[in-house]
Design a protein around this motif. Structure first.
Motif, PDB file in Angstrom:
ATOM      1  N   LEU A 119      -9.468   8.658  -5.690  1.00 27.18           N
ATOM      2  CA  LEU A 119      -9.378   7.993  -6.985  1.00 27.18           C
ATOM      3  C   LEU A 119      -8.011   8.214  -7.623  1.00 27.18           C
ATOM      4  N   LEU A 120      -7.492   9.436  -7.517  1.00 23.22           N
ATOM      5  CA  LEU A 120      -6.180   9.726  -8.084  1.00 23.22           C
ATOM      6  C   LEU A 120      -5.102   8.899  -7.394  1.00 23.22           C
ATOM      7  N   GLN A 121      -5.077   8.922  -6.057  1.00 24.63           N
ATOM      8  CA  GLN A 121      -4.060   8.184  -5.324  1.00 24.63           C
ATOM      9  C   GLN A 121      -4.169   6.686  -5.585  1.00 24.63           C
ATOM     10  N   GLY A 122      -5.400   6.181  -5.620  1.00 28.63           N
ATOM     11  CA  GLY A 122      -5.587   4.769  -5.911  1.00 28.63           C
ATOM     12  C   GLY A 122      -5.094   4.413  -7.296  1.00 28.63           C
ATOM     13  N   GLY A 123      -5.355   5.289  -8.288  1.00 29.15           N
ATOM     14  CA  GLY A 123      -4.889   5.052  -9.645  1.00 29.15           C
ATOM     15  C   GLY A 123      -3.374   5.075  -9.755  1.00 29.15           C
ATOM     16  N   VAL A 124      -2.749   6.026  -9.075  1.00 34.30           N
ATOM     17  CA  VAL A 124      -1.285   6.123  -9.076  1.00 34.30           C
ATOM     18  C   VAL A 124      -0.662   4.845  -8.516  1.00 34.30           C
ATOM     19  N   LEU A 125      -1.178   4.394  -7.377  1.00 34.26           N
ATOM     20  CA  LEU A 125      -0.609   3.202  -6.742  1.00 34.26           C
ATOM     21  C   LEU A 125      -0.881   1.944  -7.558  1.00 34.26           C
ATOM     22  N   ALA A 126      -2.069   1.863  -8.168  1.00 31.72           N
ATOM     23  CA  ALA A 126      -2.364   0.708  -9.031  1.00 31.72           C
ATOM     24  C   ALA A 126      -1.383   0.648 -10.195  1.00 31.72           C
ATOM     25  N   ALA A 127      -1.060   1.811 -10.769  1.00 30.52           N
ATOM     26  CA  ALA A 127      -0.087   1.849 -11.859  1.00 30.52           C
ATOM     27  C   ALA A 127       1.288   1.414 -11.373  1.00 30.52           C
ATOM     28  N   GLU A 128       1.675   1.864 -10.189  1.00 33.85           N
ATOM     29  CA  GLU A 128       2.961   1.461  -9.625  1.00 33.85           C
ATOM     30  C   GLU A 128       3.033  -0.043  -9.398  1.00 33.85           C
ATOM     31  N   LEU A 129       1.897  -0.638  -9.042  1.00 35.68           N
ATOM     32  CA  LEU A 129       1.843  -2.081  -8.790  1.00 35.68           C
ATOM     33  C   LEU A 129       1.712  -2.888 -10.078  1.00 35.68           C
ATOM     34  N   GLY A 130       1.630  -2.215 -11.211  1.00 34.08           N
ATOM     35  CA  GLY A 130       1.503  -2.898 -12.491  1.00 34.08           C
ATOM     36  C   GLY A 130       0.094  -3.340 -12.824  1.00 34.08           C
ATOM     37  N   ALA A 131      -0.888  -2.887 -12.050  1.00 26.91           N
ATOM     38  CA  ALA A 131      -2.297  -3.237 -12.301  1.00 26.91           C
ATOM     39  C   ALA A 131      -2.897  -2.183 -13.223  1.00 26.91           C
ATOM     40  N   SER A 132      -2.537  -2.236 -14.497  1.00 23.62           N
ATOM     41  CA  SER A 132      -2.916  -1.188 -15.447  1.00 23.62           C
ATOM     42  C   SER A 132      -4.424  -1.078 -15.607  1.00 23.62           C
ATOM     43  N   ALA A 133      -5.112  -2.220 -15.649  1.00 24.68           N
ATOM     44  CA  ALA A 133      -6.570  -2.182 -15.820  1.00 24.68           C
ATOM     45  C   ALA A 133      -7.238  -1.489 -14.637  1.00 24.68           C
ATOM     46  N   ASP A 134      -6.772  -1.790 -13.408  1.00 26.39           N
ATOM     47  CA  ASP A 134      -7.330  -1.132 -12.217  1.00 26.39           C
ATOM     48  C   ASP A 134      -7.040   0.361 -12.238  1.00 26.39           C
ATOM     49  N   ALA A 135      -5.818   0.712 -12.645  1.00 23.07           N
ATOM     50  CA  ALA A 135      -5.449   2.126 -12.712  1.00 23.07           C
ATOM     51  C   ALA A 135      -6.346   2.866 -13.694  1.00 23.07           C
ATOM     52  N   ARG A 136      -6.555   2.287 -14.877  1.00 24.44           N
ATOM     53  CA  ARG A 136      -7.411   2.947 -15.874  1.00 24.44           C
ATOM     54  C   ARG A 136      -8.839   3.104 -15.365  1.00 24.44           C
ATOM     55  N   ALA A 137      -9.351   2.065 -14.705  1.00 23.77           N
ATOM     56  CA  ALA A 137     -10.733   2.133 -14.204  1.00 23.77           C
ATOM     57  C   ALA A 137     -10.890   3.257 -13.183  1.00 23.77           C
ATOM     58  N   LEU A 138      -9.930   3.393 -12.273  1.00 28.55           N
ATOM     59  CA  LEU A 138     -10.013   4.444 -11.249  1.00 28.55           C
ATOM     60  C   LEU A 138      -9.849   5.826 -11.866  1.00 28.55           C
ATOM     61  N   LEU A 139      -8.916   5.957 -12.795  1.00 29.98           N
ATOM     62  CA  LEU A 139      -8.670   7.266 -13.410  1.00 29.98           C
ATOM     63  C   LEU A 139      -9.813   7.691 -14.317  1.00 29.98           C
ATOM     64  N   GLU A 140     -10.443   6.743 -14.977  1.00 25.85           N
ATOM     65  CA  GLU A 140     -11.615   7.074 -15.798  1.00 25.85           C
ATOM     66  C   GLU A 140     -12.770   7.565 -14.933  1.00 25.85           C
ATOM     67  N   ARG A 141     -12.940   6.972 -13.752  1.00 28.10           N
ATOM     68  CA  ARG A 141     -13.952   7.480 -12.817  1.00 28.10           C
ATOM     69  C   ARG A 141     -13.604   8.887 -12.366  1.00 28.10           C
ATOM     70  N   LEU A 142     -12.314   9.141 -12.166  1.00 27.08           N
ATOM     71  CA  LEU A 142     -11.879  10.462 -11.723  1.00 27.08           C
ATOM     72  C   LEU A 142     -12.203  11.535 -12.758  1.00 27.08           C
ATOM     73  N   ILE A 143     -11.872  11.294 -14.023  1.00 26.98           N
ATOM     74  CA  ILE A 143     -12.067  12.355 -15.015  1.00 26.98           C
ATOM     75  C   ILE A 143     -13.531  12.535 -15.374  1.00 26.98           C
ATOM     76  N   ALA A 144     -14.382  11.593 -14.951  1.00 27.47           N
ATOM     77  CA  ALA A 144     -15.823  11.742 -15.186  1.00 27.47           C
ATOM     78  C   ALA A 144     -16.489  12.623 -14.136  1.00 27.47           C
ATOM     79  N   LEU A 145     -15.756  12.985 -13.071  1.00 26.77           N
ATOM     80  CA  LEU A 145     -16.334  13.818 -12.019  1.00 26.77           C
ATOM     81  C   LEU A 145     -16.461  15.263 -12.480  1.00 26.77           C
ATOM     82  N   PRO A 146     -17.412  16.017 -11.892  1.00 26.93           N
ATOM     83  CA  PRO A 146     -17.486  17.452 -12.187  1.00 26.93           C
ATOM     84  C   PRO A 146     -16.206  18.149 -11.739  1.00 26.93           C
TER      85      PRO A 146
END
Length: 416
Positions: A328-355
């Motif tokens: 999720l972290l790597q996917g979020g980083v790359l989505a941000a690099e590609l300018g897909a901010s909404a995708d990056a936020r969605a992946l990172l929000e899933r990440l911080i919801a994990l235990p």
């Protein structure tokens, strides 16, 4: 490797029998074993709860590899539980909870083989239910009975050693795990021959332990031997090959052999697709391919693969498994690099919801920082970004602290 889908037993080659069939000339145990001595059941992948009384398989009641959900802690790789014999499996969960279970063990004391068998199989029930301490006590009671008698059943002894080794992997005590896996391989080879597929689980376990400890060449040797045995018995394309191939891919990647690693990962994915297998090793392979695509500069391909790997971890190990944190972290980083901010936020929000377990905490902290960067891009997101930054600063790695402080000063409008 775990899913709610029922899995095939490890061995269904020549000489394999269903649980209700009578032992014949091809019985892997030597003729002349006295009555009460267990013939081995083949170990299904971890997380499947087979009904072993009549050779039927049922959906697992826990659906997770505690391996891992909750067995999906860390990168433990393949996990089987050995349940030996036919006496306990049909209604194992009910039996474990029934008052007569303990009485049955007590009454079997005069037959050491049966008592040891009952302890191992009860341990496997508690193991599947996540009752680690009780399971370990049952497994150790089985070993103690066999060792006291001095004429231990090699198959039961090896199976119980394997089960204990797997529990130590969950505790990240790799020295103890290696000791028990080695004993398991030794006794199973002695009883069944070094070409028997029941030797595969401890080989895979030893490979995973070596990989965790950085003994890459040892890991490669164990995974390769497991692959050879599985191909010899089942041929190419059998679903259990994914456990060896995934390990080989990870060892090749660690050794810098990119082409070989990609080949092993693609073979893992192809076998899983062909057979319908859903296992955590499939997620390892997808994530491994994503890492290779990053090295080749294929950012968009890598981002999609990381997202797919995270979804596969979630499907095979439970929604809250920390195994998906890195993907999720790597996917979020790359989505941000590609300018897909909404995708990056969605992946990172899933990440911080994990235990936040020990292994995912670092990824989670970095994910919170990156999510704050994304949220701070819009005025309506600044308050949430500020809240994230205030909470994450004490948890960040040293290299991220300076940038996080600068962002907090800009977003929160407060001095450091």
């Amino acid at each position: 490797m775990s899913t709610d889908e029922p899995r095939r037993p490890l061995r269904r080659g020549p000489g394999a029998r269903g649980a209700g069939e009578r032992a014949g000339a091809d019985d892997p145990l030597r003729p002349g074993h006295r009555r009460g001595r267990a013939r081995p059941r083949q170990p299904p992948p971890r997380g499947v709860d087979p009904r072993r009384g009549r050779g039927r398989a049922a959906r697992g009641d826990r659906g997770g590899h505690r391996v891992r959900s909750p067995r999906a802690r860390g990168r433990g790789g393949a996990k089987w539980i050995f349940v030996v014999g036919d006496g306990l499996g049909q209604h194992a969960k009910a039996l474990a909870a029934a008052p007569f279970a303990r009485a049955l063990v007590a009454r079997s004391r005069d037959d050491g083989d049966l008592a040891a068998l009952l302890h191992n199989n009860l341990g496997s029930v508690y193991d599947r239910q996540g009752e680690d301490e009780t399971a370990l006590a049952e497994y150790e009671a089985s070993l103690a009975i066999l060792e006291e008698r001095g004429d231990e059943d090699e198959v039961l002894y090896g199976a119980t050693q394997y089960n204990i080794g797997a529990m130590y992997v969950d505790r990240r005590d790799y020295g103890a795990a290696e000791k028990h896996y080695t004993a398991a391989a030794e006794y199973l080879e002695k009883a069944l021959g070094d070409g028997h597929p029941m030797v595969v689980p401890p080989l895979i376990g030893l490979g995973e332990v070596a990989l965790e400890r950085g003994d890459i060449e040892v890991a490669r040797t164990k995974f390769e031997r497991a692959r050879e045995l599985l191909v010899l018995v089942h041929g190419n394309g059998h679903p259990t090959l994914v456990y060896a191939l995934s390990g080989l891919g990870r060892t090749a990647a660690r050794l810098g052999h990119r082409s070989a690693a990609a080949g092993h990962f693609r073979d893992t994915i192809a076998i899983a697709k062909m057979t319908g297998l859903s296992a955590v090793e499939l997620a390892y392979a997808i994530e491994g391919l994503a890492d290779l695509e990053v090295m080749e500069g294929e950012t968009r391909k890598a981002q999609r693969l990381y997202e797919r790997a995270a979804a596969t971890y979630r499907a095979t190990s439970g929604e809250k498994t920390p195994l998906q944190a890195r993907a999720l972290l790597q996917g979020g980083v790359l989505a941000a690099e590609l300018g897909a901010s909404a995708d990056a936020r969605a992946l990172l929000e899933r990440l911080i919801a994990l235990p936040d377990d020990r292994e995912s905490a670092r990824h989670s902290a970095r994910g919170r920082l990156l999510l704050a960067y994304e949220l701070a891009k819009s005025p309506e997101g600044r308050a949430s970004a500020c809240e994230l930054l205030n909470g994450v600063l004490p948890r960040l790695a040293e290299e991220d602290v300076s940038g996080a402080r600068e962002l907090r000063e800009a977003v929160c409008r407060v001095p450091d």
